[in-house]
Motif scaffolding. Structure first.
Motif, short mmCIF file in Angstrom:
data_model
loop_
_atom_site.label_atom_id
_atom_site.label_comp_id
_atom_site.label_asym_id
_atom_site.label_seq_id
_atom_site.Cartn_x
_atom_site.Cartn_y
_atom_site.Cartn_z
N LEU A 191 -14.34 -8.26 -23.61
CA LEU A 191 -14.45 -9.70 -23.79
C LEU A 191 -13.25 -10.26 -24.54
N CYS A 192 -12.94 -11.52 -24.28
CA CYS A 192 -11.81 -12.17 -24.95
C CYS A 192 -11.93 -13.68 -24.81
N SER A 193 -11.06 -14.38 -25.53
CA SER A 193 -11.00 -15.83 -25.40
C SER A 193 -10.13 -16.26 -24.22
N SER A 194 -9.05 -15.51 -23.98
CA SER A 194 -8.13 -15.86 -22.90
C SER A 194 -7.55 -14.60 -22.28
N VAL A 195 -7.24 -14.68 -20.99
CA VAL A 195 -6.61 -13.60 -20.24
C VAL A 195 -5.27 -14.09 -19.73
N VAL A 196 -4.26 -13.25 -19.86
CA VAL A 196 -2.93 -13.54 -19.32
C VAL A 196 -2.63 -12.49 -18.25
N LEU A 197 -2.49 -12.92 -17.00
CA LEU A 197 -2.18 -12.01 -15.91
C LEU A 197 -0.67 -11.97 -15.69
N THR A 198 -0.09 -10.79 -15.80
CA THR A 198 1.35 -10.60 -15.58
C THR A 198 1.52 -9.38 -14.67
N THR A 199 1.00 -9.49 -13.46
CA THR A 199 0.90 -8.33 -12.57
C THR A 199 2.19 -7.98 -11.84
N GLY A 200 3.20 -8.84 -11.91
CA GLY A 200 4.46 -8.53 -11.25
C GLY A 200 4.31 -8.32 -9.76
N THR A 201 4.87 -7.22 -9.25
CA THR A 201 4.78 -6.90 -7.83
C THR A 201 3.57 -6.02 -7.52
N PHE A 202 2.66 -5.86 -8.50
CA PHE A 202 1.55 -4.92 -8.33
C PHE A 202 0.28 -5.58 -7.76
N LEU A 203 0.25 -6.91 -7.65
CA LEU A 203 -0.95 -7.57 -7.16
C LEU A 203 -1.05 -7.37 -5.65
N SER A 204 -1.94 -6.43 -5.25
CA SER A 204 -2.07 -6.03 -3.83
C SER A 204 -0.72 -5.63 -3.25
N GLY A 205 0.05 -4.90 -4.03
CA GLY A 205 1.39 -4.51 -3.61
C GLY A 205 1.40 -3.46 -2.52
N SER A 206 2.42 -3.54 -1.64
CA SER A 206 2.63 -2.55 -0.58
C SER A 206 4.10 -2.16 -0.56
N LEU A 207 4.39 -0.87 -0.44
CA LEU A 207 5.75 -0.36 -0.39
C LEU A 207 6.14 -0.07 1.06
N PHE A 208 7.40 -0.38 1.40
CA PHE A 208 7.89 -0.21 2.76
C PHE A 208 9.17 0.61 2.76
N MET A 209 9.22 1.60 3.64
CA MET A 209 10.43 2.37 3.87
C MET A 209 10.41 2.81 5.33
N GLY A 210 11.30 2.21 6.14
CA GLY A 210 11.26 2.47 7.57
C GLY A 210 9.97 1.93 8.16
N ARG A 211 9.26 2.80 8.88
CA ARG A 211 7.97 2.42 9.45
C ARG A 211 6.81 2.80 8.54
N THR A 212 7.11 3.40 7.40
CA THR A 212 6.08 3.89 6.50
C THR A 212 5.67 2.81 5.52
N THR A 213 4.38 2.63 5.38
CA THR A 213 3.83 1.68 4.42
C THR A 213 2.80 2.38 3.56
N SER A 214 2.84 2.10 2.25
CA SER A 214 1.87 2.70 1.34
C SER A 214 1.55 1.70 0.24
N PRO A 215 0.35 1.77 -0.34
CA PRO A 215 0.01 0.84 -1.42
C PRO A 215 0.80 1.17 -2.69
N GLY A 216 1.23 0.13 -3.40
CA GLY A 216 1.95 0.35 -4.65
C GLY A 216 2.76 -0.87 -5.04
N GLY A 217 3.07 -0.98 -6.32
CA GLY A 217 3.91 -2.06 -6.80
C GLY A 217 5.28 -1.59 -7.20
N ARG A 218 5.43 -0.27 -7.35
CA ARG A 218 6.69 0.38 -7.69
C ARG A 218 6.56 1.82 -7.23
N MET A 219 7.65 2.44 -6.81
CA MET A 219 7.59 3.79 -6.28
C MET A 219 6.93 4.73 -7.29
N GLY A 220 5.91 5.45 -6.81
CA GLY A 220 5.21 6.41 -7.65
C GLY A 220 4.08 5.83 -8.46
#
Length: 655
Positions: A179-208
């Motif tokens: 519980l808290c009084s306020s929430v600060v969302l700073t999710t960057g590239t991680f909010l439902s992030g997907s990684l792309f390399m060639g034809r390969t796609t995987s979930p993620g906001g940063r490699m690894g």
């Protein structure tokens, strides 16, 4: 969840180790919960604790707090202004840059100081070390590892604008509620992030690393009814240093004397002689050929999701500007790193084609890739749904900062934080202002680049990742990097409450010194012949007959304050520590005085608040139905924002 409280103290940051706490954070109520440990998240957590809030920072991995996800650099044209302003408000970024910098330079020196761009290449490990050591030593701050599955939502306070109220977060893998009084969302590239390399796609906001939980996007879109969009970005492959032929590149040396980002630092951690160079090379027709061959197997490039206009991938550059040479900056990743960051070669093609591409550049013909480049797509919240203090209009107690608002870059992310710490924790100045029915505190575009950034976001929104430039600021002669402390530090202490007494006193001392120095200069008034006698190398016109003050003499390009101090040592030598700043103040003062009337007019319009339920359709004013619909949808909070929306509609309609 793994709580962490302390880091070993170390004045020069030689090494540190984490001390772990066994307390269960779910049993405690916090003033502020910050979700995400990137640049926006670390600044948000630090700002909240500085004003006395009990704060919880939730991050997936403590070891990645303060990580430089992409380029190992900070600042630049426009971006350097933001770093200086974050520092003026006692943020971490400027001091971290001074500690981690290995190559300092001022960009745009051929133009006036108002648009100079302080910049530094950074040592990745040093930067992360500094940020972690600062955060994990802060009182009132708890840091835990974990993922947020969703937001705890209750009925809104009927006395305040909004349809919902956020009262905390629900953690994944066990479902603990905090519980808290306020929430600060700073999710960057991680909010439902997907990684792309060639034809390969995987979930993620940063490699690894995994993306944020799908439940968080669901909470924002389905539960709270927010409008979300999709953006993309990318990063280049990292190249092994010893495989680069630097003899085929153009050497780029740093400034001989590094200029610190922070106003409270007189020097940088890296000594002038320890700085390391960068190198410049260019692409060849072979690079274009490989890009075109890769298109059928490069799914990231084929998609319509908007990427950064001002930091495009090499694929985007080649497709948009075929047949051109494109610059590639070979930047070191640290003093002892064996990796090179090829700025300008962001790419998402398969790894084997990435190697072929970089080897088409002569200096990289024998290069080896340590880590391939990749693309990222992620959700963002359309920022027109925010108040200027970055709280959602429809959700009480929920704030957004960083790339979740549609920006790109470390500096833009960090700069969105300092305007709202008091309101986020519901304490101090803003709580008192609310009780007195005074308008909430925020930074105006007349007083800071931070204000320009936030105003652009909440008024106009984004269709592509937003990057700061000096051209975005109407009053850039007043909003200079050299005077950010004078503009913002007093307000940060007296109104926002996030600035330390030490920094505030230093800003007051500097302001007094500059004021006294300029007053003393104006007390020195001589005829042109007398000035020619004292400063024989200065080209004073023979037609000049009126008296000239010392301040007016500084308007001559070849006159420095040091020259005047050597001529009038008794009067001016006490102010030599401010020599460069006095010169800049004297040069820009006439321009700034001319701007004051326009700045006052804009401040008046910004101060005229509109009720959240204002009925645009019933007003007897000359507005088209289309403009009324836009205003009703956007719900601008001030008269200035209304005019901005109307003018943008007229501009877009004419185009």
């Amino acid at each position: 969840m793994l709580p962490v409280r302390r880091l070993l103290a170390q004045p020069r940051f030689p090494s540190f180790s984490l001390a772990r706490s066994s307390s269960n954070s779910s049993h405690k109520r916090y003033d502020v919960i910050v979700v995400g440990g990137g640049h926006a998240g670390t600044e948000a957590a630090a700002a909240a604790t500085r004003i006395g809030a009990e704060t919880l920072l939730i991050t997936q991995k403590i070891q990645t707090i303060g990580a430089l996800s992409c380029n190992p650099s900070m600042g630049g044209i426009g971006k350097g202004h933001l770093v200086k302003e974050v520092d003026a408000l006692d943020g971490l970024m400027g001091r971290a840059g001074d500690y981690a910098g290995v190559h300092f330079s001022i960009l745009n020196r051929r133009k006036g100081p108002a648009v100079w761009g302080p910049r530094a290449q950074l040592d990745r490990s040093r930067y992360k070390e500094f940020i972690q050591s600062e955060l994990l030593n802060m009182p009132r701050l708890t840091v835990i590892e974990g993922s947020v599955e969703g937001l705890l939502v209750s009925a809104a306070d009927p006395e305040q604008p909004g349809k919902h109220r956020v009262t905390g977060v629900r953690m994944a893998d066990g479902g603990d509620k905090i519980l808290c009084s306020s929430v600060v969302l700073t999710t960057g590239t991680f909010l439902s992030g997907s990684l792309f390399m060639g034809r390969t796609t995987s979930p993620g906001g940063r490699m690894g690393e995994a993306p944020s939980c799908a439940g968080l996007s669901h909470s924002l879109k389905e539960v709270l009814g927010l409008k979300l969009g999709r953006l993309k970005t990318g990063t280049p492959p990292r190249i092994i240093r010893e495989t680069v032929n630097f003899s085929l590149t153009q050497l780029q040396l740093p400034d001989p004397q590094p200029t610190p980002f922070s106003f409270i630092n007189t020097h940088t951690h890296c000594k002038p002689e320890e700085q390391i160079p960068c190198h410049l090379t260019v692409t060849t027709p072979g690079v274009d050929r490989v890009v075109r061959e890769s298109l059928p197997v490069n799914s990231h490039v084929q998609q319509d999701t908007k990427g950064p206009r001002y930091c495009p991938s090499i694929e985007s550059r080649v497709l948009r500007f075929p047949g051109r040479q494109h610059q590639v900056w070979l930047e070191p990743e640290g003093l002892n790193s064996d990796l090179i960051y090829p700025q300008g070669l962001s790419m998402t093609m398969p790894p084997e084609l990435q190697l072929r591409l970089i080897r088409e550049i002569p200096a990289l013909s024998q290069a080896e890739i340590h880590t391939p480049g990749y693309g990222v797509q992620y959700d963002f919240v359309c920022p027109t749904q925010l108040f200027p203090w970055l709280q959602l209009k429809s959700v009480q107690g929920l704030f957004l900062a960083g790339q979740i608002n549609g920006t790109t870059g470390y500096e833009e992310a960090a700069a969105q934080v300092p305007v709202f710490p008091l309101r986020a924790c519901g304490r101090g100045v803003n709580a008192g202002r609310t009780a007195l029915s005074l308008p909430p505190l925020s930074l105006s575009r007349t007083e800071s680049y931070i204000g320009v950034l936030i105003d652009d976001l909440v008024v106009h929104g984004v269709t592509e990742p937003y990057r700061m430039f000096t051209s975005r600021a109407e009053f850039r002669t007043s909003l200079r990097p050299d005077n950010a402390d004078l503009r913002l530090t007093p307000k940060g202490r007296e109104e926002i409450g996030c600035v330390s007494q030490h920094r505030y006193q230093e800003a007051v001392r500097v302001q007094q010194g500059l004021t006294e120095a300029l007053s003393t200069l104006n007390s020195i008034s001589l005829s042109p012949p007398c000035w020619r006698e004292k400063l024989s190398d200065v080209g004073i016109s023979e037609n000049k007959s009126t008296l000239i003050s010392g301040e007016e003499m500084l308007l001559y390009t070849d006159v420095s304050f040091s020259m005047l101090a050597s001529t009038f040592p008794d009067l001016l030598s006490p102010y030599l520590e401010f020599a460069e700043r006095i010169k800049i103040e004297a040069v820009y003062r006439p321009h700034c005085e001319k701007q004051q009337r326009e700045m006052e007019r804009m401040r008046e319009e910004e101060s005229l608040s509109l009720p959240p339920d204002f009925d645009y359709f019933s007003q007897q004013v000359s507005l088209s139905n289309e403009v009324r619909e836009i205003l009703d949808r956007a719900r601008p909070s001030t008269r200035y924002a209304v005019l901005n929306h109307r003018n943008k509609y007229i501009k877009d309609y004419r185009v």
